[in-house]
Scaffold this motif. Structure first.
Motif, PDB file in Angstrom:
ATOM      1  N   TYR A 128       2.464   1.688  -3.478  1.00  0.00           N
ATOM      2  CA  TYR A 128       1.448   2.095  -4.450  1.00  0.00           C
ATOM      3  C   TYR A 128       1.070   3.565  -4.277  1.00  0.00           C
ATOM      4  O   TYR A 128       0.972   4.314  -5.252  1.00  0.00           O
ATOM      5  CB  TYR A 128       0.210   1.213  -4.301  1.00  0.00           C
ATOM      6  N   GLU A 129       0.887   3.992  -3.000  1.00  0.00           N
ATOM      7  CA  GLU A 129       0.466   5.371  -2.755  1.00  0.00           C
ATOM      8  C   GLU A 129       1.582   6.353  -3.101  1.00  0.00           C
ATOM      9  O   GLU A 129       1.313   7.443  -3.635  1.00  0.00           O
ATOM     10  CB  GLU A 129       0.041   5.541  -1.301  1.00  0.00           C
ATOM     11  N   ARG A 133       3.819   5.994  -5.434  1.00  0.00           N
ATOM     12  CA  ARG A 133       3.846   6.120  -6.893  1.00  0.00           C
ATOM     13  C   ARG A 133       2.623   6.896  -7.395  1.00  0.00           C
ATOM     14  O   ARG A 133       2.729   7.684  -8.343  1.00  0.00           O
ATOM     15  CB  ARG A 133       3.896   4.735  -7.546  1.00  0.00           C
ATOM     16  N   ARG A 134       1.474   6.701  -6.764  1.00  0.00           N
ATOM     17  CA  ARG A 134       0.272   7.430  -7.169  1.00  0.00           C
ATOM     18  C   ARG A 134       0.452   8.928  -6.953  1.00  0.00           C
ATOM     19  O   ARG A 134      -0.082   9.744  -7.708  1.00  0.00           O
ATOM     20  CB  ARG A 134      -0.935   6.919  -6.383  1.00  0.00           C
ATOM     21  N   SER A 141       3.370  -3.042  -7.375  1.00  0.00           N
ATOM     22  CA  SER A 141       2.914  -1.925  -6.540  1.00  0.00           C
ATOM     23  C   SER A 141       3.817  -0.705  -6.675  1.00  0.00           C
ATOM     24  O   SER A 141       3.475   0.377  -6.199  1.00  0.00           O
ATOM     25  CB  SER A 141       2.847  -2.353  -5.071  1.00  0.00           C
ATOM     26  N   GLY A 142       4.983  -0.887  -7.303  1.00  0.00           N
ATOM     27  CA  GLY A 142       5.858   0.258  -7.536  1.00  0.00           C
ATOM     28  C   GLY A 142       7.272   0.101  -7.023  1.00  0.00           C
ATOM     29  O   GLY A 142       8.091   1.013  -7.162  1.00  0.00           O
ATOM     30  N   GLN A 188       0.823  -1.211   0.000  1.00  0.00           N
ATOM     31  CA  GLN A 188       0.000   0.000   0.000  1.00  0.00           C
ATOM     32  C   GLN A 188       0.857   1.262   0.000  1.00  0.00           C
ATOM     33  O   GLN A 188       0.548   2.231  -0.688  1.00  0.00           O
ATOM     34  CB  GLN A 188      -0.922  -0.005   1.220  1.00  0.00           C
TER      35      GLN A 188
END
Length: 208
Positions: free
Chosen positions: A64-65, A67-68, A93-94, A61
């Motif tokens: 992912y966040e 990278r987002r 996820s990055g 998580q």
């Protein structure tokens, strides 16, 4: 160079910090995914070492966040999960690399260096600029036959400036990169070191 370690096993987190600080890296340690995300979003780190099984938000998580939110800091996932699906999930996820526990310190350091090379931020051992030569391994700054040995902070600031020689760096960026995220250092600390370089004849970029 600034590294963030996100690891909830406190003994392992401190062991990682010791391994990295012995190599002259600046290291911040946090113990859960919520803090890992908050620190990572600052964008000041050169590498993030991120465990998967951490409280509040797991490593997937967090990666992912980050990278987002367009944070491109290289991420090395460090975990006991070694199955192929786990590795695929981490990379999807990055994460940039994936290493399983237990690990050898030499492998950890090699992977960290590889990630920074990928990002293009590693200097050669020797760098020429103008009439000067800087040897990052020995911390020697020389001009012709004259040379001076730089202390740790002087060498770290010079490395940072040379890695960003076409950019004027804000003092706040220099403080966080060289003194650390939670440092009490102020702009006067930066000015003192920049003044030393200017007296040596260096014309490299920090804000006035």
């Amino acid at each position: 160079m600034q590294i963030l370690v996100v690891e909830d096993e406190k003994r392992l987190a401190q062991a990682l910090k010791q391994i990295l600080t012995e190599q002259k890296y600046m290291v911040d340690v946090v113990y859960d995914g919520r803090d890992g995300l908050d620190y990572g979003l600052s964008g000041i780190y050169d590498v993030i070492i991120l465990d998967i099984m951490i409280p509040y938000k797991d490593g997937f998580q967090v990666a992912y966040e980050l990278r987002r939110q367009k944070i491109s800091t290289p991420i090395l996932m460090l975990t006991a999960k070694d199955t192929v699906p786990d590795k695929v999930s981490g990379l999807n996820s990055g994460a940039d690399d994936y290493m399983t526990k237990p690990f050898a310190p030499e492998e950890l350091l090699a992977r960290v260096k590889a990630l920074t090379r990928r990002r293009g931020e590693v200097m050669l051992d020797e760098t020429d600029f103008g009439d000067f030569n800087f040897n990052a391994s020995t911390c020697e700054l020389s001009k012709g036959a004259k040379s001076v040995h730089l202390n740790y902070k002087e060498a770290e600031i010079l490395k940072l400036l040379l890695s960003n020689r076409d950019t004027i760096l804000p003092k706040e960026d220099i403080i966080t990169k060289v003194w650390g995220y939670d440092s009490d250092a102020g702009s006067n600390n930066v000015e003192a070191y920049i003044s030393f370089f200017q007296k040596s004849g260096l014309q490299i970029g920090a804000e006035p």
